[in-house]
Design a protein around this motif. Structure first.
Motif, PDB file in Angstrom:
ATOM      1  N   VAL A 112      96.147 -55.949 -20.175  1.00  0.00           N
ATOM      2  CA  VAL A 112      96.210 -55.669 -18.777  1.00  0.00           C
ATOM      3  C   VAL A 112      97.545 -55.988 -18.285  1.00  0.00           C
ATOM      4  CG1 VAL A 112      95.580 -56.775 -16.435  1.00  0.00           C
ATOM      5  CG2 VAL A 112      93.759 -56.256 -18.331  1.00  0.00           C
ATOM      6  N   THR A 113      98.249 -57.007 -18.738  1.00  0.00           N
ATOM      7  CA  THR A 113      99.736 -57.436 -18.418  1.00  0.00           C
ATOM      8  C   THR A 113     100.644 -55.871 -18.670  1.00  0.00           C
ATOM      9  OG1 THR A 113      99.194 -59.762 -18.530  1.00  0.00           O
ATOM     10  CG2 THR A 113     101.532 -58.730 -18.508  1.00  0.00           C
ATOM     11  N   ALA A 114     100.471 -55.710 -19.629  1.00  0.00           N
ATOM     12  CA  ALA A 114     101.251 -54.286 -20.357  1.00  0.00           C
ATOM     13  C   ALA A 114     101.033 -53.335 -19.085  1.00  0.00           C
ATOM     14  CB  ALA A 114     101.080 -54.330 -21.747  1.00  0.00           C
ATOM     15  N   VAL A 115      99.793 -52.879 -19.340  1.00  0.00           N
ATOM     16  CA  VAL A 115      99.473 -51.610 -18.472  1.00  0.00           C
ATOM     17  C   VAL A 115      99.611 -51.802 -17.074  1.00  0.00           C
ATOM     18  CG1 VAL A 115      97.535 -50.094 -17.631  1.00  0.00           C
ATOM     19  CG2 VAL A 115      97.484 -50.922 -20.210  1.00  0.00           C
ATOM     20  N   GLY A 165     105.989 -47.199 -12.066  1.00  0.00           N
ATOM     21  CA  GLY A 165     105.826 -45.730 -11.671  1.00  0.00           C
ATOM     22  C   GLY A 165     104.953 -44.750 -12.444  1.00  0.00           C
ATOM     23  N   CYS A 166     104.295 -45.331 -13.498  1.00  0.00           N
ATOM     24  CA  CYS A 166     103.395 -44.611 -14.257  1.00  0.00           C
ATOM     25  C   CYS A 166     102.222 -44.102 -13.250  1.00  0.00           C
ATOM     26  CB  CYS A 166     102.670 -45.519 -15.362  1.00  0.00           C
ATOM     27  SG  CYS A 166     101.214 -44.419 -16.216  1.00  0.00           S
ATOM     28  N   ARG A 167     101.955 -42.706 -13.052  1.00  0.00           N
ATOM     29  CA  ARG A 167     100.696 -42.427 -12.461  1.00  0.00           C
ATOM     30  C   ARG A 167      99.601 -41.597 -13.093  1.00  0.00           C
ATOM     31  NH1 ARG A 167     102.162 -45.949 -10.034  1.00  0.00           N
ATOM     32  NH2 ARG A 167     103.311 -46.125  -8.165  1.00  0.00           N
ATOM     33  N   HIS A 168     100.007 -41.229 -14.570  1.00  0.00           N
ATOM     34  CA  HIS A 168      99.071 -40.490 -15.221  1.00  0.00           C
ATOM     35  C   HIS A 168      99.370 -41.280 -16.709  1.00  0.00           C
ATOM     36  CE1 HIS A 168      98.600 -37.396 -11.996  1.00  0.00           C
ATOM     37  NE2 HIS A 168      99.980 -37.480 -11.911  1.00  0.00           N
ATOM     38  N   LEU A 169      98.126 -41.918 -16.879  1.00  0.00           N
ATOM     39  CA  LEU A 169      98.103 -42.720 -18.124  1.00  0.00           C
ATOM     40  C   LEU A 169      97.085 -42.286 -19.054  1.00  0.00           C
ATOM     41  CD1 LEU A 169      98.993 -45.298 -19.709  1.00  0.00           C
ATOM     42  CD2 LEU A 169      97.253 -46.605 -18.175  1.00  0.00           C
ATOM     43  N   VAL A 170      97.433 -41.884 -20.267  1.00  0.00           N
ATOM     44  CA  VAL A 170      96.515 -41.763 -21.488  1.00  0.00           C
ATOM     45  C   VAL A 170      96.669 -42.768 -22.458  1.00  0.00           C
ATOM     46  CG1 VAL A 170      95.833 -39.938 -23.305  1.00  0.00           C
ATOM     47  CG2 VAL A 170      97.087 -39.199 -20.918  1.00  0.00           C
ATOM     48  N   LEU A 171      95.277 -43.283 -22.680  1.00  0.00           N
ATOM     49  CA  LEU A 171      95.245 -44.365 -23.363  1.00  0.00           C
ATOM     50  C   LEU A 171      94.712 -43.902 -24.878  1.00  0.00           C
ATOM     51  CD1 LEU A 171      93.912 -47.113 -21.064  1.00  0.00           C
ATOM     52  CD2 LEU A 171      96.174 -46.892 -21.969  1.00  0.00           C
ATOM     53  N   ASP A 172      95.339 -43.803 -25.894  1.00  0.00           N
ATOM     54  CA  ASP A 172      94.813 -43.526 -27.240  1.00  0.00           C
ATOM     55  C   ASP A 172      94.197 -44.709 -27.785  1.00  0.00           C
ATOM     56  OD1 ASP A 172      94.577 -42.779 -29.889  1.00  0.00           O
ATOM     57  OD2 ASP A 172      96.861 -42.190 -30.076  1.00  0.00           O
ATOM     58  N   ASP A 179     106.303 -39.534 -14.654  1.00  0.00           N
ATOM     59  CA  ASP A 179     105.351 -40.746 -14.515  1.00  0.00           C
ATOM     60  C   ASP A 179     103.893 -40.427 -15.257  1.00  0.00           C
ATOM     61  OD1 ASP A 179     104.097 -37.958 -13.573  1.00  0.00           O
ATOM     62  OD2 ASP A 179     103.786 -38.884 -11.614  1.00  0.00           O
ATOM     63  N   ARG A 180     104.085 -39.854 -16.535  1.00  0.00           N
ATOM     64  CA  ARG A 180     103.016 -39.720 -17.488  1.00  0.00           C
ATOM     65  C   ARG A 180     103.553 -40.501 -18.706  1.00  0.00           C
ATOM     66  NH1 ARG A 180     101.407 -36.993 -21.973  1.00  0.00           N
ATOM     67  NH2 ARG A 180      99.404 -36.258 -21.993  1.00  0.00           N
ATOM     68  N   VAL A 181     102.740 -41.628 -19.217  1.00  0.00           N
ATOM     69  CA  VAL A 181     102.641 -42.225 -20.157  1.00  0.00           C
ATOM     70  C   VAL A 181     101.341 -41.991 -21.112  1.00  0.00           C
ATOM     71  CG1 VAL A 181     102.808 -44.700 -21.121  1.00  0.00           C
ATOM     72  CG2 VAL A 181     104.195 -44.006 -18.905  1.00  0.00           C
TER      73      VAL A 181
END
Length: 109
Positions: A31-34, A41-48, A12-14
């Motif tokens: 916004v559509t992509a995220v 199911g992504c719950r932990h998101l890191v945006l670079d 669940d991490r992306v």
């Protein structure tokens, strides 16, 4: 054209790379992509944000919305790769109190 590049996905991490500009014109696609990531199911998101040179209020509003969605689901949002200007802006806005903000590239570990 891909607006959000997935660097890593594990459970669940992306980790995903933001585009160069996150503004009035690009934010709707981002916004559509995220939102699709979170819905799947992504719950932990890191945006670079290593390549992100500009983010306007629409981008900041999107970040706040994603934080609220993820936090409500027991998840987290982090932004890494921030250059000094974006890091300073996010800190002034108080985003450092609710999400992890880091200069330098995203870590995949």
């Amino acid at each position: 054209m891909e607006v959000l590049h997935i660097i890593e996905r594990e459970g669940d991490r992306v980790v995903a790379q933001l585009p160069e500009d996150v503004d009035l014109y690009t934010t709707p696609s981002v916004v559509t992509a995220v939102d699709a990531l979170i819905d799947s199911g992504c719950r932990h998101l890191v945006l670079d944000a290593t390549h992100t040179l500009h983010m306007d209020s629409t981008g900041v509003s999107a970040l706040v919305g994603w934080y609220q969605r993820l936090d409500g689901a027991g998840g987290s949002l982090g932004v890494t790769g921030l250059h000094d200007g974006l890091l300073r802006m996010f800190t002034i806005l108080g985003l450092d109190t609710v999400m992890s903000l880091k200069p330098g590239p995203a870590t995949t570990a």
